[in-house]
Design an enzyme around this catalytic site. Structure first.
Site, PDB file in Angstrom:
ATOM      1  N   GLU A  57       0.778  -1.286   0.126  1.00  0.00           N
ATOM      2  CA  GLU A  57      -0.007  -0.110   0.069  1.00  0.00           C
ATOM      3  C   GLU A  57       0.948   1.037  -0.145  1.00  0.00           C
ATOM      4  OE1 GLU A  57      -2.598   0.307   3.293  1.00  0.00           O
ATOM      5  OE2 GLU A  57      -3.549   2.202   2.648  1.00  0.00           O
ATOM      6  N   ARG A 300       5.462 -13.060   9.897  1.00  0.00           N
ATOM      7  CA  ARG A 300       5.833 -11.625   9.541  1.00  0.00           C
ATOM      8  C   ARG A 300       7.317 -11.496  10.202  1.00  0.00           C
ATOM      9  NH1 ARG A 300       2.298  -7.564   8.943  1.00  0.00           N
ATOM     10  NH2 ARG A 300       3.846  -5.993   9.638  1.00  0.00           N
ATOM     11  N   LYS A 310       4.534   0.779   9.468  1.00  0.00           N
ATOM     12  CA  LYS A 310       4.678   2.163   8.815  1.00  0.00           C
ATOM     13  C   LYS A 310       4.174   3.230   9.571  1.00  0.00           C
ATOM     14  CE  LYS A 310       3.476   0.188   4.207  1.00  0.00           C
ATOM     15  NZ  LYS A 310       2.485  -0.128   3.481  1.00  0.00           N
TER      16      LYS A 310
HETATM   17  P1  ATP Z   1       2.975  -2.323   8.276  1.00  0.00           P
HETATM   18  O1  ATP Z   1       1.715  -3.278   8.943  1.00  0.00           O
HETATM   19  O2  ATP Z   1       4.299  -2.585   8.576  1.00  0.00           O
HETATM   20  O3  ATP Z   1       2.368  -1.009   8.071  1.00  0.00           O
HETATM   21  P2  ATP Z   1       1.677  -3.551   5.927  1.00  0.00           P
HETATM   22  O4  ATP Z   1       1.319  -4.741   5.966  1.00  0.00           O
HETATM   23  O5  ATP Z   1       0.638  -2.718   6.058  1.00  0.00           O
HETATM   24  O6  ATP Z   1       2.836  -3.077   6.788  1.00  0.00           O
HETATM   25  P3  ATP Z   1       1.623  -3.355   3.066  1.00  0.00           P
HETATM   26  O7  ATP Z   1       2.131  -2.317   2.161  1.00  0.00           O
HETATM   27  O8  ATP Z   1       0.037  -3.811   3.236  1.00  0.00           O
HETATM   28  O9  ATP Z   1       2.096  -3.115   4.468  1.00  0.00           O
HETATM   29  O10 ATP Z   1       2.469  -4.827   2.765  1.00  0.00           O
HETATM   30  C1  ATP Z   1       2.874  -5.219   1.518  1.00  0.00           C
HETATM   31  C2  ATP Z   1       3.433  -6.722   1.733  1.00  0.00           C
HETATM   32  O11 ATP Z   1       4.320  -6.824   2.759  1.00  0.00           O
HETATM   33  C3  ATP Z   1       2.450  -7.464   2.198  1.00  0.00           C
HETATM   34  O12 ATP Z   1       2.033  -8.804   1.689  1.00  0.00           O
HETATM   35  C4  ATP Z   1       2.796  -7.850   3.817  1.00  0.00           C
HETATM   36  O13 ATP Z   1       2.141  -8.864   4.386  1.00  0.00           O
HETATM   37  C5  ATP Z   1       4.148  -7.854   3.800  1.00  0.00           C
HETATM   38  N1  ATP Z   1       4.731  -7.178   4.806  1.00  0.00           N
HETATM   39  C6  ATP Z   1       4.465  -6.305   5.606  1.00  0.00           C
HETATM   40  N2  ATP Z   1       5.102  -6.068   6.759  1.00  0.00           N
HETATM   41  C7  ATP Z   1       5.878  -7.452   6.657  1.00  0.00           C
HETATM   42  C8  ATP Z   1       6.784  -8.138   7.676  1.00  0.00           C
HETATM   43  N3  ATP Z   1       7.179  -7.360   9.050  1.00  0.00           N
HETATM   44  N4  ATP Z   1       7.293  -9.136   7.382  1.00  0.00           N
HETATM   45  C9  ATP Z   1       7.065  -9.916   6.365  1.00  0.00           C
HETATM   46  N5  ATP Z   1       6.349  -9.437   5.411  1.00  0.00           N
HETATM   47  C10 ATP Z   1       5.597  -8.185   5.649  1.00  0.00           C
HETATM   48 MG    MG Z   2      -1.391  -3.586   5.185  1.00  0.00          MG
END
Ligand code: ATP
Ligand code: MG
Length: 596
Positions: A57, A300, A310
């Protein structure tokens, strides 16, 4: 440097992690459960080709956790001859920004990956809309007038079933009419939603008639004012995967409970069986690859001493607790890059951590260890002094200068040699001299001897102090029989220290970074503290030191090992050969293990 070299420093910084011996062994096949599934699916002929996607995102910069997802999504496509798309999940226009869209692309490329196709969830808004009308016609979706507050009340809890919305049994025609009017912008934000009609008593709360569309009159970075309604993540993600023919949709464990909804969306809409829903893609010149995707979840990445969401990274920037998104202490990919982390180190780290469904906390030292290993093989050696103390070799003539030749790497001759200016006056490290040495001290003391790395053995004859009693200079004698190559160089002295010839030394700003947080769990809010209270006050110390000329003359982002001090990188933004700025990426040894 005079001699020609087969590989430039640029090459060295970008090629895969070299091995110290120079011969790269074939990488072992990775055996995690996702790759096992992919292998089986290929063997059984389930798919002609593997397709994955990375779906960020664009509401912030990518962080180290995303590196794990990127290496998995793009890595699997690469290993199995498949394709990976980069798809921006841009369904929430209020939080999204083109700045992030650009940075995410830069980060993925920097990690060494490239996408088969760049997509946006918003490319498919017209398809999603047709899909939603299809769900309405099938009796699988309805327009609901409950407010957000009421929806919460009706939803029930983990222990209690929810209640049906009073609008659940609206007829198809009324639903279609209302949904079209939502789309036409007739209603205010939040006045109505389109909801899936699934099961308000499901044990899985995600299936209790979840929202599929909401009204949000916010302009979108790609579609402008075209849409007053936006699809929810679940339907957009599932249908986006189906449109792109994604075979393995890999995501983190928090989506496990969403999988039944993901499958529901894919199956009820059945894009592959209803190609007319894909007609809007032809108008956009997007290829049609519809297929039934499978979602697979993995754990994760969590690393102690970091925050990795984020939202919190955004707050650190917004509150001025760090100097922006690419502050070298940040766990964003931009921050890590500026700190001197290499793509090779991050990929090595991700490989080491592995892929599983087990939640775990990785020790920060594993990340630092991967960086040390990568840079040990990649980074030429140089000499620098961070806390300079002048040493004058009184038995050399005034103005004496000479040039010594040093190998650039102790284990790899292909790095070649460099010229190192030596002079009557030197800079040594203040910490390498002690008037009153602690027990076991091996370095310089008044009247004692020490070896100057690659130059000879010196004896400290005199300690010069200023009016406050602080040591400002050492006067020493260089043993003329101990120069490089002479027999006298072989006699035993306890310590060896590094130095920089003062005559040609280049003054530099050295930013000595350390972990941003001083506690293993900065997210722990017990005791009323927040991660803001756990910022390590010593995480950035800036000093002025001296470099040998061959260190100053480096392009931004070039890494060196400054002998005995650590790995340093020429700052990506501020470094100039005539005003060098180096960031300490990591110390040579783990200095935190003893503290824990
Ligand atoms: P955050 O929760 O840290 O703000 P997010 O999951 O909202 O991150 P996205 O942009 O939705 O961020 O994530 C893009 C991809 O990265 C998704 O498939 C998510 O599962 C993966 N991802 C995000 N954080 C992690 C992590 N700590 N370890 C592994 N994969 C991750
Ligand atoms: Mg997300």
């Amino acid at each position: 440097m005079a001699q020609a070299r087969a590989r430039t420093l640029e090459d060295r910084m970008t090629e895969p992690t070299p091995t110290a011996a120079g011969a790269a062994p074939a990488p072992a096949e990775k055996q995690d459960f996702i790759r096992q599934i992919v292998r089986q699916d290929i063997a059984s002929g389930k798919h002609d080709a593997i397709r994955t996607r990375f779906p960020p995102e664009p509401n912030g910069y990518l962080h180290i956790g995303h590196a794990k997802a990127i290496c998995l999504d793009f890595g699997i496509a690469e290993e199995f001859g498949g394709r990976c798309n980069l798809r921006f999940d841009d369904t929430n226009p209020a939080k999204e920004d083109p700045e992030f869209v650009q940075a995410i692309q830069d980060d993925v490329r920097w990690l060494g990956f490239d996408w088969a196709s760049l997509r946006h969830a918003s490319d498919y808004f017209a398809v999603f809309y047709l899909a939603a009308e299809k769900l309405i016609r099938q009796g699988d979706a309805f327009v609901c007038d409950l407010s957000a507050e009421e929806v919460r009340e009706y939803r029930g809890s983990l222990t209690e079933p929810g209640r049906d919305s009073p609008y659940r049994n609206r007829g198809v025609e009324e639903n279609l009419d209302l949904f079209r009017r939502m789309r036409a912008g007739e209603f205010d934000d939040g006045a109505r939603t389109l909801r899936a009609k699934i099961d308000m008593s499901s044990g899985n709360i995600n299936l209790r008639d979840p929202a599929l569309y909401r009204i949000k009159k916010v302009p979108h970075q790609n579609t402008g004012d075209a849409w007053p309604i936006y699809p929810m993540y679940d339907i957009a993600h599932a249908l986006g995967d189906a449109i792109e023919g994604i075979t393995h949709s890999l995501c983190t464990l928090e989506f496990e409970d969403h999988r039944p909804l993901y499958d529901w969306c894919v199956d009820k809409v059945d894009l592959a069986g209803n190609p007319e829903l894909l007609a809007p893609l032809a108008a956009k010149d997007l290829p049609i690859e519809a297929a039934k995707p499978r979602q697979i979840e993995f754990s994760r990445l969590n690393i102690n001493y970091t925050v990795m969401s984020k939202r919190k990274l955004t707050q650190l920037v917004a509150e001025g607790l760090v100097d922006g998104w690419d502050d070298p202490r940040m766990y964003t990919l931009q921050g890590l890059r500026r700190r001197g982390y290499t793509p090779g180190a991050l990929r090595l780290f991700v490989d080491r951590v592995g892929i599983s469904k087990q939640n775990s906390m990785i020790d920060f030292s594993v990340l630092e260890g991967a960086l040390r290993e990568d840079l040990d093989a990649r980074a030429p050696r140089r000499m620098a002094v961070v806390a300079p103390l002048k040493m004058v070799l009184t038995n050399l003539p005034d103005g004496h200068e000479e040039v010594l030749r040093f190998p650039n790497h102790p284990k790899d001759e292909s790095f070649g040699e460099r010229e190192l200016p030596f002079s009557r006056e030197l800079w040594i490290e203040r910490d390498d001299f002690a008037e009153v040495p602690p027990k076991g001290w091996k370095r310089l003391v008044p009247g004692g001897e020490v070896r100057l790395r690659g130059a000879g053995i010196v004896r400290c004859d005199e300690v010069v102090k200023d009016a406050d009693g602080d040591v400002v200079e050492l006067r020493a004698t260089l043993d003329p029989e101990s120069r490089p190559g002479m027999d006298g160089a072989n006699r035993k002295v306890k310590g060896t220290i590094h130095w920089v010839g003062a005559a040609r030394a280049v003054e530099a700003e050295l930013r000595l970074y350390d972990r941003l947080f001083s506690v293993p769990d900065p997210d722990d809010e017990s005791g009323g503290l927040t991660y803001r209270d756990h910022i390590n006050p010593d995480s950035r110390v800036s000093v002025r030191g001296y470099l040998e000329p061959a260190a100053a003359d480096a392009a931004p982002e070039h890494a060196f090992q400054f002998e005995r001090l650590g790995y340093f990188v020429a700052d990506r933004r501020d470094h100039r050969a005539d005003a060098p700025v180096f960031n300490r990426s990591v110390t040579l040894r783990d200095t935190w293990a003893a503290r824990a």
